[in-house]
Design a protein around this motif. Structure first.
Motif, PDB file in Angstrom:
ATOM      1  N   GLN A   1       0.853  -1.183   0.000  1.00  0.00           N
ATOM      2  CA  GLN A   1       0.000   0.000   0.000  1.00  0.00           C
ATOM      3  C   GLN A   1       0.889   1.233   0.000  1.00  0.00           C
ATOM      4  O   GLN A   1       1.907   1.269   0.700  1.00  0.00           O
ATOM      5  N   ASP A   2       0.522   2.238  -0.800  1.00  0.00           N
ATOM      6  CA  ASP A   2       1.301   3.469  -0.861  1.00  0.00           C
ATOM      7  C   ASP A   2       1.285   4.163   0.496  1.00  0.00           C
ATOM      8  O   ASP A   2       0.218   4.425   1.061  1.00  0.00           O
ATOM      9  N   PHE A   3       2.452   4.450   1.012  1.00  0.00           N
ATOM     10  CA  PHE A   3       2.615   5.050   2.338  1.00  0.00           C
ATOM     11  C   PHE A   3       1.955   6.419   2.436  1.00  0.00           C
ATOM     12  O   PHE A   3       1.402   6.770   3.469  1.00  0.00           O
ATOM     13  N   ASN A   4       1.999   7.189   1.351  1.00  0.00           N
ATOM     14  CA  ASN A   4       1.466   8.548   1.383  1.00  0.00           C
ATOM     15  C   ASN A   4      -0.009   8.642   1.028  1.00  0.00           C
ATOM     16  O   ASN A   4      -0.756   9.374   1.669  1.00  0.00           O
ATOM     17  N   THR A   5      -0.444   7.907  -0.001  1.00  0.00           N
ATOM     18  CA  THR A   5      -1.812   8.066  -0.505  1.00  0.00           C
ATOM     19  C   THR A   5      -2.784   7.032   0.025  1.00  0.00           C
ATOM     20  O   THR A   5      -3.995   7.233  -0.040  1.00  0.00           O
ATOM     21  N   GLY A   6      -2.270   5.896   0.496  1.00  0.00           N
ATOM     22  CA  GLY A   6      -3.141   4.814   0.942  1.00  0.00           C
ATOM     23  C   GLY A   6      -3.621   3.921  -0.186  1.00  0.00           C
ATOM     24  O   GLY A   6      -4.326   2.939   0.064  1.00  0.00           O
ATOM     25  N   GLN A   7      -3.260   4.229  -1.437  1.00  0.00           N
ATOM     26  CA  GLN A   7      -3.680   3.399  -2.571  1.00  0.00           C
ATOM     27  C   GLN A   7      -3.093   1.991  -2.432  1.00  0.00           C
ATOM     28  O   GLN A   7      -1.907   1.826  -2.150  1.00  0.00           O
ATOM     29  N   VAL A   8      -3.944   0.978  -2.614  1.00  0.00           N
ATOM     30  CA  VAL A   8      -3.469  -0.403  -2.625  1.00  0.00           C
ATOM     31  C   VAL A   8      -2.789  -0.627  -3.963  1.00  0.00           C
ATOM     32  O   VAL A   8      -3.395  -0.427  -5.026  1.00  0.00           O
ATOM     33  N   LEU A   9      -1.529  -1.043  -3.915  1.00  0.00           N
ATOM     34  CA  LEU A   9      -0.735  -1.172  -5.128  1.00  0.00           C
ATOM     35  C   LEU A   9      -0.745  -2.580  -5.700  1.00  0.00           C
ATOM     36  O   LEU A   9      -0.845  -2.761  -6.910  1.00  0.00           O
TER      37      LEU A   9
ATOM     38  N   THR B   1      -1.702 -12.290   7.174  1.00  0.00           N
ATOM     39  CA  THR B   1      -1.522 -11.343   6.078  1.00  0.00           C
ATOM     40  C   THR B   1      -0.565 -10.244   6.527  1.00  0.00           C
ATOM     41  O   THR B   1      -0.699  -9.706   7.622  1.00  0.00           O
ATOM     42  N   VAL B   2       0.369  -9.920   5.645  1.00  0.00           N
ATOM     43  CA  VAL B   2       1.331  -8.850   5.902  1.00  0.00           C
ATOM     44  C   VAL B   2       0.915  -7.633   5.081  1.00  0.00           C
ATOM     45  O   VAL B   2       0.496  -7.761   3.929  1.00  0.00           O
ATOM     46  N   LEU B   3       1.006  -6.470   5.691  1.00  0.00           N
ATOM     47  CA  LEU B   3       0.756  -5.204   5.003  1.00  0.00           C
ATOM     48  C   LEU B   3       2.066  -4.435   4.982  1.00  0.00           C
ATOM     49  O   LEU B   3       2.680  -4.213   6.033  1.00  0.00           O
ATOM     50  N   LEU B   4       2.498  -4.066   3.780  1.00  0.00           N
ATOM     51  CA  LEU B   4       3.697  -3.251   3.623  1.00  0.00           C
ATOM     52  C   LEU B   4       3.271  -1.849   3.224  1.00  0.00           C
ATOM     53  O   LEU B   4       2.572  -1.675   2.216  1.00  0.00           O
ATOM     54  N   LEU B   5       3.641  -0.861   4.003  1.00  0.00           N
ATOM     55  CA  LEU B   5       3.419   0.531   3.646  1.00  0.00           C
ATOM     56  C   LEU B   5       4.696   0.994   2.960  1.00  0.00           C
ATOM     57  O   LEU B   5       5.762   1.024   3.582  1.00  0.00           O
ATOM     58  N   VAL B   6       4.573   1.289   1.648  1.00  0.00           N
ATOM     59  CA  VAL B   6       5.762   1.492   0.831  1.00  0.00           C
ATOM     60  C   VAL B   6       5.756   2.828   0.111  1.00  0.00           C
ATOM     61  O   VAL B   6       4.714   3.438  -0.107  1.00  0.00           O
ATOM     62  N   GLU B   7       6.939   3.233  -0.269  1.00  0.00           N
ATOM     63  CA  GLU B   7       7.124   4.323  -1.226  1.00  0.00           C
ATOM     64  C   GLU B   7       7.404   3.633  -2.551  1.00  0.00           C
ATOM     65  O   GLU B   7       8.433   2.968  -2.704  1.00  0.00           O
TER      66      GLU B   7
END
Length: 133
Positions: free
Chosen positions: A27-35, A88-94
């Motif tokens: 998931q995008d760290f800044n926008t919250g969009q699921v990538l 389930t793992v959630l990665l907050l990414v750039e």
């Protein structure tokens, strides 16, 4: 994400499936969009924690897959989270370069159900043929 040395005990808290894998949502760290959604094994999760960049397990190639290794669009990990069931793992990414999908889009979730069918709702940012030479 801090690059502190993680003990392997955190891996034991994950509920791995019968193939030794766990789904990982980026998931995008800044926008919250699921990538995207991908899979991780113990080694890829440990490498992600130690390196600070997303490393997945490719089920089709049966090998580690460093996101961006061929496209250049790496995912720098800001946070890793584990859900309440541990499965389930959630990665907050750039998402570097703004492209997460092999189709050249910002997200793999570019189709929306509408009027009884799947409709493309995200544009191609870069032609995949130009990305994957």
């Amino acid at each position: 994400m801090t690059q502190a040395k993680a003990t392997s005990g955190f891996l034991d808290q994950v509920c791995w499936n019968s193939d030794g894998l766990v789904p990982a949502i980026a998931q995008d760290f800044n926008t919250g969009q699921v990538l995207m959604l991908a899979w991780m094994n113990r080694e890829s999760l440990a490498l992600t924690a130690s390196e600070g960049y997303a490393v997945y397990w490719s089920r089709s190639r049966k090998s580690l897959w460093r996101k961006g290794e061929s496209s250049g669009f790496q995912q720098r990990v800001h946070e890793m989270r584990l859900d309440c069931d541990g499965d389930t793992v959630l990665l907050l990414v750039e998402q570097q370069g703004g492209i997460a999908c092999h189709t050249g889009r910002s997200s793999c979730f570019y189709q929306r159900f509408s009027d009884g069918g799947w409709q493309v709702n995200l544009p191609v940012i870069q032609d995949p043929e130009a990305i994957y030479k």
